[in-house]
Design a protein around this motif. Structure first.
Motif, short mmCIF file in Angstrom:
data_model
loop_
_atom_site.label_atom_id
_atom_site.label_comp_id
_atom_site.label_asym_id
_atom_site.label_seq_id
_atom_site.Cartn_x
_atom_site.Cartn_y
_atom_site.Cartn_z
N ASP A 40 0.91 -1.28 -0.02
CA ASP A 40 0.09 0.02 -0.12
C ASP A 40 0.91 1.16 0.07
O ASP A 40 0.38 2.25 -0.19
N ASP A 41 1.98 0.91 -0.04
CA ASP A 41 3.07 2.11 -0.03
C ASP A 41 3.25 2.60 -1.54
O ASP A 41 3.93 2.02 -2.43
N ILE A 42 2.90 3.96 -1.54
CA ILE A 42 2.76 4.42 -3.06
C ILE A 42 4.32 4.80 -3.64
O ILE A 42 4.48 4.85 -4.79
N ILE A 43 4.98 5.02 -2.63
CA ILE A 43 6.35 5.43 -3.14
C ILE A 43 7.13 4.42 -3.58
O ILE A 43 7.77 4.38 -4.61
N ALA C 171 7.88 13.44 -1.86
CA ALA C 171 8.70 12.51 -0.78
C ALA C 171 10.18 12.01 -0.86
O ALA C 171 10.76 12.22 -0.07
N THR C 182 10.55 11.08 4.91
CA THR C 182 9.28 10.70 4.45
C THR C 182 8.79 9.26 4.87
O THR C 182 9.62 8.47 4.50
N MET C 183 8.00 9.14 6.05
CA MET C 183 7.66 7.70 6.49
C MET C 183 6.54 7.14 5.74
O MET C 183 6.69 5.93 5.47
N ASP C 184 5.62 7.90 5.40
CA ASP C 184 4.22 6.90 4.64
C ASP C 184 3.70 8.32 4.09
O ASP C 184 3.70 9.35 4.37
N ILE C 185 2.88 7.62 2.96
CA ILE C 185 1.84 8.75 2.29
C ILE C 185 0.46 8.06 2.26
O ILE C 185 0.31 6.84 1.70
#
Lengths: 191, 88, 238
Positions: A40-43, C171, C182-185
């Motif tokens: 679920d991590d978009i990066i 990020a 940046t930890m999370d989006i």
């Protein structure tokens, strides 16, 4: 002499399988998530999406330029397999199956071995030693030195394909525990 | 110039040992993963410096790119594994 | 007496009949209207699917071609050999990789304004480098000062950027700046770990966000949409 590694290996397997069973008895799996799920991590997903074509091209470059620079079939195959593994762990099993499934990996590993042994046997048929590419000049119609270069290139392509497929299928088996989701469903329906 | 690269490489090499301490004795898995990833980036730079020292940069760039790629994928895989297990 | 009651009941019965007839007529009308609407909708959907299918194949072809060109440039950069054999190998490998992953490189990107974007990127690159340099000095000061005046905190803010590629650019530039990670989006909401108050303040001013919106042309998109809305309202008023 061959007995020692076999004993060590069986000892290790027995030990780790016991440990695994003990831990699995003590602590049942806390969640249903697996390695082959969509993150679920978009990066991570976006960066992997942009990087994967370049990783694949770099792997092919390492395979093709194995006779000029460091690398070769094995290293290139490892990088190519790593790119597919990256796709599998970032985009999930469902999407990864479109590009590379376990059946395809098995076929590719056999195909790579076929290329490797086929070139070797071709040399044998033409009347020289196994993997002695000099005789391939009769077929390719080039001088023997060039034939050696081309023969090594072909063998490295075969090795690269086989290593890629085997690495992918090892990761696939470890991460899914050898059991695919649809296999489970099919088995239950069958029973 | 070659001496400069040698001393730079030696300095980075001593920094690798600091990271290695964190990797061996570090409390918890997360510290170890971060330490190994840092060792990977330092090794990459040391490889490039070796390329400058031996005057074969084009060869060592290939090796260092492979190293960076496998480091990246290994770190992501370990992070995802820890995310699933939920026990550090 | 009885006759009047009879007449009244007959009237009521006629009224009920009239109502029922009207209702039945309305029902029939609405049914006819619904069927015609459904039919026209289905036709529209068919034509749209046909058009989008054609468009999709064209977009896929364009993506394939652009991916091939980028990958072939990358190959030449890597290889550095310009004899026919190696160039042919490069063409074959680039075609293979482009066939394998033509939909990965351009997933959600608008392509038409690539030149403006590249120019803006090179214009704003010195600002980013200067920001990274100054943050580097600040973090080195924090790490080397014996009192270690750190104040770690987690910031959480909503961004005005829209597409995922600009989220990722944002990020990564936050992570590239020392002191912030940046930890999370989660759906446009950023979770950022900052090492101290000054770094967090620099992030909270939103200058980096504005720069990224400028480079990736997010602001222009919003601007055009605003103009369209205003023109529609103006036309309605007229």
């Amino acid at each position: 002499m061959i007995r020692l590694p076999v004993i060590c290996y069986s000892f290790l397997v027995a030990r780790y399988s016991n440990e695994y069973q003990e831990t699995s008895n003590e602590q049942p799996a806390t969640s249903n998530e697996t390695m082959t799920q969509v993150t679920d991590d978009i990066i991570i997903r976006t960066v992997a999406r942009i990087l994967i074509p370049f990783i694949q091209l770099y792997a092919l470059y390492v395979i093709m330029h194995g006779h000029h620079s460091p690398g070769g079939g094995f290293q290139g195959g490892v990088i190519l397999g790593a790119s597919f593994i990256l796709y599998l762990i970032t985009h999930g099993l469902e999407e990864a199956k479109i590009r590379m499934s376990e059946v395809k990996a098995g076929l590719f590993s056999s195909f790579g071995l076929l290329i490797y042994s086929g070139i070797g046997l071709l040399c044998l048929i033409l009347g020289s030693n196994y993997l002695d590419y000099g005789k391939l000049s009769a077929i390719l119609r080039v001088i023997p030195a060039q034939a050696r270069s081309l023969g090594i290139l072909g063998v490295e392509i075969g090795v690269g394909i086989a290593v890629m497929a085997v690495m992918f299928s090892i990761f696939f088996d470890i991460s899914t525990g050898g059991i695919l989701p649809e296999d489970e469903e099919g088995g239950q329906e069958g029973r | 110039m070659s001496n400069f690269f040698i001393y730079l490489g030696m300095g980075l090499f001593s920094l690798v040992f600091l990271c290695l301490y964190r990797g061996v004795f570090g409390p918890g898995v997360l510290n170890r993963i971060a330490a190994i990833s840092a060792i990977g980036t330092k090794t990459l730079v040391i490889l490039l410096l070796m390329g400058f020292i031996y005057d074969r940069v084009e060869m060592f760039i290939d090796i260092s790119m492979v190293y960076a790629l496998l480091n990246f994928i290994g770190t992501i895989t370990a992070a995802k594994y820890l995310e699933i297990k939920r026990e550090v | 007496m009885e006759v009047t009651v009879l007449i009244q009941t007959a009237d009521k019965a006629f009224e009920i009949l009239e109502k029922a007839r009207e209702e039945a007529r309305e029902l029939l009308y609405s049914a006819a209207k619904l069927t015609s609407e459904a039919k026209s909708l289905a036709e529209k959907r068919e034509t749209r699917a046909f058009l989008s299918g054609a468009q999709q194949s064209r977009v896929a072809l364009r993506n394939f071609a652009i991916t091939f060109l980028i990958l072939f440039g990358f190959w030449i950069l890597l290889s550095g050999r310009f004899d026919y054999f190696h160039l042919a190998l490069g063409v074959i490998c680039s075609l293979l990789v482009a066939y394998l992953s033509y939909d990965l490189l351009f997933f959600n990107v608008r392509l038409g304004d690539f030149r403006i974007r590249a120019r803006r990127f090179f214009q704003s690159a010195p600002w980013f480098l200067g920001q990274i340099f100054s943050a580097n000095l600040h973090v080195a000061y924090l790490a080397l000062s014996p009192k270690m005046p750190i104040d770690p905190q987690i910031l959480r803010f909503k961004t005005k950027l829209e597409s995922d590629i600009s989220w990722v650019a944002m990020a990564n530039s936050i992570t590239l700046t020392p002191g912030t990670i940046t930890m999370d989006i989660r759906e446009g909401e950023f979770f950022v770990h900052a090492l101290d108050k000054k770094v967090a303040y620099d992030l909270n001013t939103g200058e980096m966000e504005d720069k990224i919106a400028h480079v990736l042309m997010e602001a222009d998109h919003v601007y055009i949409q605003d103009v369209l809305d205003v023109s529609r309202i103006f036309g309605a008023l007229k």
